[in-house]
Enzyme design. Structure first.
Site, short mmCIF file in Angstrom:
data_model
loop_
_atom_site.label_atom_id
_atom_site.label_comp_id
_atom_site.label_asym_id
_atom_site.label_seq_id
_atom_site.Cartn_x
_atom_site.Cartn_y
_atom_site.Cartn_z
CG HIS A 479 41.81 48.00 44.83
ND1 HIS A 479 42.40 48.04 43.43
CD2 HIS A 479 41.39 46.54 44.83
CE1 HIS A 479 42.22 46.97 42.89
NE2 HIS A 479 41.45 45.91 43.74
CE1 TYR A 595 34.43 41.73 39.27
CE2 TYR A 595 36.48 40.82 39.78
CZ TYR A 595 35.81 41.85 39.53
OH TYR A 595 36.66 43.20 38.93
#
Length: 778
Positions: A479, A595
């Site tokens: 990531h 989130y």
């Protein structure tokens, strides 16, 4: 093995008769080809750098300016206002091989024209940057575009016309602005109000007020100063402190997975599918190197930052004791392959003679190479089978093992072959495919991609391409180097090229005939001592415990998709996010900090910002739905308020007015300065018990989605962010369906991914009922 000698160009030993000097012709050939290819890439980069540097200008526009200057001169018009004469007067007396007045006049006019051209480019580029700093178009209601926005759009189209290269707009993109502390604090307090009782909220107000008045002004000054000289005031710190300094395993905690097309089948031949896909990926890499990819454009006119695409290939994450390092190699001519506990090196380019060294292997040739690996009966070397578990465990353990056991000799050479590979490939021994009649099939497919068996993925590589035994594919992606939409761009190109451009024979093999004279894949050689094997086993046990604790529930929502949601006159993303709030309240009986990732790629080197989806408006709607005493009209009104609030927050996040990245950077500055802030410490320690993300699709238009409605991927997913929370990824797949990927941990008594999935399914139906949206049977 003979292939092992290809790792070095020459060897020598000292004998009683002198030096025994041996050359490896194959290795020398590859060194020669690598150098030739490197020079070609350098020349391409130079050319692209020039074309990119003068955009929106071009060599043609320069020639037009020169011709206009010369033409007006011959018509006795001096558009330079005497500057051409001034330049001619100050040219060196012995200028060039020709001394005629005509030549000196032409050179002077060319110099003047070039100056005008460069000034024009600078003016147009600054004008474009100013235009791209306008984001009012995002806040206008759909179908109600103002006159000023229409004029703005026309100007942007005019200045960005032509044929831009991938990075042509990079220097024209505006910088991410630093919000005011007051605005950020106000939005933060608003976001936590529905999560805190009156007493806790008043306490947070006091902390925020103290921070805003005493500590924040000093921190903000440093942050604004950084924004002046840095390209982006967030991205470098975000990459370092959120990703590279993390010491927990990458597997599950950071890496995410991406699925194949799930409603169609290409071929059952594992090696053939991989041959087409690898060929398509390296074709994409070639386009990337040449910048021959159109920039992603919002609304078709607003360019997004392409910076993250630079490290897509030839990139690996190097473990460190305190922080990792992302290492990107300019060139890689091979992929590393794992199968049945063995590692191989597969060349991607023809090497039968020096003139063919730059030709990418055809899909049928790549199929042959992968099939040779599948047919290889050799067993793993001691310690080799579970070696990749080091990349799945704790980072410090891996860093120590790497330094101790992989810093020299054949281990160093073999590790280099993996880390310098274009990407990592796994020939998996399992078979996975989504069967709509078998609900568990999609979840098992996702689990296999998320962590595999904990030692058959190389989690440090920018991405691992997984080919299952039945030809189904997937990705496991590191990531830190980029966010999911960037990987999605490559994946859409790859899958589209595989189906619509390459194809397969009736028997499921790649097209064409293989070159049987190709050098076979090279088996990597290891010398792994018992101490290293013990470290591998420790990492494996850590990774296995983590993988076994992950509950993943993936499902396809059949009743409706984007098409019918739009009839509710709301954005599909807001619809799903509000449904997630309703589902979570039904699941846990309470709200939590939520989130949702949004992108900030409208700015140079932008990455992501957080949308705090749990709002006063969404919680009011959820409470009304749960109470069951409100009329449909009241519920519709509350829903529209919640939807409008969510859309506005998403737009604010995209335009640089978010909350969390600003507070994160203020926290980093406070640590640099040694300043203590109870407010920042509390904000940065708040757990995200519901972490969500929407998967982007159809970014490049490889095919007509309406013509091929079943050519859909199922998106991808990630592990839970909090031990007692949920991770939810969803893809609104076309007009008629939605895919969900829900993760949690078995060790938490508060969560159950399958239970939460059922709540999401019901919440979507209940909200649709408010607007009388027709549904198919679920």
């Amino acid at each position: 093995m003979a292939e092992a000698h290809q790792a070095v160009a020459f060897q020598f030993t000292v004998t009683p008769d002198g030096f025994d000097f041996r050359l490896s012709r194959e290795a020398l050939k590859h060194l020669y080809l690598t150098e030739i290819n490197a020079w070609k890439k350098r020349l391409i980069r130079i050319k692209n750098g020039i074309l990119r540097g003068v955009y929106p200008g071009s060599p043609t526009s320069w020639l037009a300016v020169v011709m206009a200057t010369v033409g007006t001169s011959y018509c006795n018009l001096d558009i330079s206002n005497g500057l051409v004469y001034y330049i001619q007067k100050h040219l060196p007396e012995r200028f060039g091989p020709y001394q005629t007045p005509q030549t000196r006049a032409l050179v002077s006019m060319a110099i003047f024209s070039t100056g005008v051209w460069i000034v024009g480019i600078f003016f147009f580029r600054q004008t474009l940057k100013l235009l791209l700093s306008y984001h009012g178009w995002m806040f206008e209601a759909h179908g109600h575009t103002s006159r000023s926005t229409k004029v703005w759009a026309a100007c942007v189209r005019l200045l960005s016309s032509g044929r831009p290269m991938l990075y042509s707009f990079q220097t024209s993109l505006p910088k991410l602005p630093v919000p005011s502390v007051q605005a950020t604090i106000h939005r933060y307090l608003e976001s936590v109000r529905p999560l805190l009782d009156d007493e806790k909220y008043q306490r947070m107000e006091v902390l925020a007020k103290e921070f805003q008045d005493k500590t924040a002004p000093r921190l903000q000054k440093y942050l604004v100063f950084k924004s002046w000289w840095a390209t982006n005031y967030v991205s470098d710190w975000w990459e370092e402190y959120i990703y590279l300094r993390g010491r927990d395993p990458l597997m599950v905690n950071s890496n995410y997975y991406v699925m194949d097309f799930v409603l169609i089948k290409n071929t059952d031949v594992q090696a053939a599918r991989l041959g087409n896909i690898v060929h398509a990926m390296i074709t994409y890499r070639r386009k990337l190197d040449r910048e021959d990819i159109k920039p992603v454009m919002a609304l078709g006119i607003v360019p997004m930052c392409s910076n993250q695409m630079e490290r897509m290939f030839n990139t690996t994450r190097i473990p460190g004791k305190e922080t990792d390092v992302l290492q990107h190699f300019n060139e890689s001519r091979h992929v590393a392959v794992y199968h049945k506990g063995r590692f191989f090196k597969v060349w991607l380019y023809e090497g039968s003679n020096l003139l063919k060294g730059s030709n990418l292997l055809k899909p049928r040739d790549l199929e042959l190479q992968f099939q040779r690996i599948l047919d290889d009966p050799s067993p793993p070397q001691p310690g080799e089978e579970r070696l990749a578990a080091l990349t799945a465990g704790k980072r410090v353990e891996w860093a120590q093992a790497r330094q101790t056991f992989f810093s020299s000799g054949k281990n160093r050479a073999a590790l280099d072959a993996i880390e310098r590979a274009a990407f990592f490939v796994v020939l998996d021994e399992e078979s996975h495919r989504y069967d709509p009649e078998d609900e568990a099939s999609l979840s098992l497919y996702g689990k296999a991609l998320l962590h595999g068996n904990c030692y058959n993925r190389w989690f440090d590589k920018s991405f691992t391409l997984v080919a299952f035994k039945n030809g189904q594919l997937g990705l496991n992606t590191e990531h830190s180097w980029a966010d999911a939409p960037v990987m999605g761009h490559l994946w859409e190109f790859t899958l589209g090229t595989d189906i619509f451009h390459l194809g397969y024979t009736e028997t499921g093999h790649c097209m064409g005939e293989p070159n049987l004279m190709l050098t076979p894949p090279q088996r990597l050689q290891w010398d792994i001592p018992e101490r290293c094997q013990a470290a591998i086993e420790r990492s494996y046990q850590v990774a296995k415990a983590l993988a076994d604790d992950v509950e993943l529930y993936c499902f396809q929502f059949f009743p409706f998709g984007k098409g019918l949601i739009k009839k509710c006159r709301t954005s599909p993303d807001a619809f799903v996010q509000i449904a997630l709030q309703l589902a979570h309240f039904r699941d846990k009986g309470k709200f939590c900090l939520t989130y949702e990732a949004s992108m900030t790629r409208l700015f140079r080197e932008g990455r992501t910002e957080t949308v705090r989806s749990c709002t006063n408006e969404s919680t009011a709607f959820v409470k009304a739905m749960v109470q069951g005493s409100h009329t449909k009209a009241d519920l519709q009104k509350l829903f529209r308020k919640a939807s409008e609030k969510h859309q506005n927050m998403y737009r604010l996040a995209m335009t640089g007015a978010g909350i969390d990245r600003h507070l994160f950077c203020l926290y980093v500055v406070s640590k640099y300065l040694g300043v203590s802030s109870p407010f920042l410490a509390e904000v940065l320690s708040e757990p995200w018990r519901l972490s969500t993300s929407q998967t982007a699709q159809f970014q490049i238009g490889m095919f007509d989605a309406k013509k091929y409605p079943n050519h859909l991927g199922a998106g991808g997913g990630f592990g839970p962010v909090a031990d007692d929370g949920y991770g939810v990824s969803y893809m609104i797949a076309g007009e008629n369906t939605i895919f969900f990927h829900i993760s949690s941990k078995f060790s938490s008594s508060e969560t159950n991914a399958q239970r939460f999935g059922k709540h999401i399914h019901q919440a979507l139906l209940d909200i649709a009922d408010l607007f009388k949206v027709p549904k198919a049977d679920s």
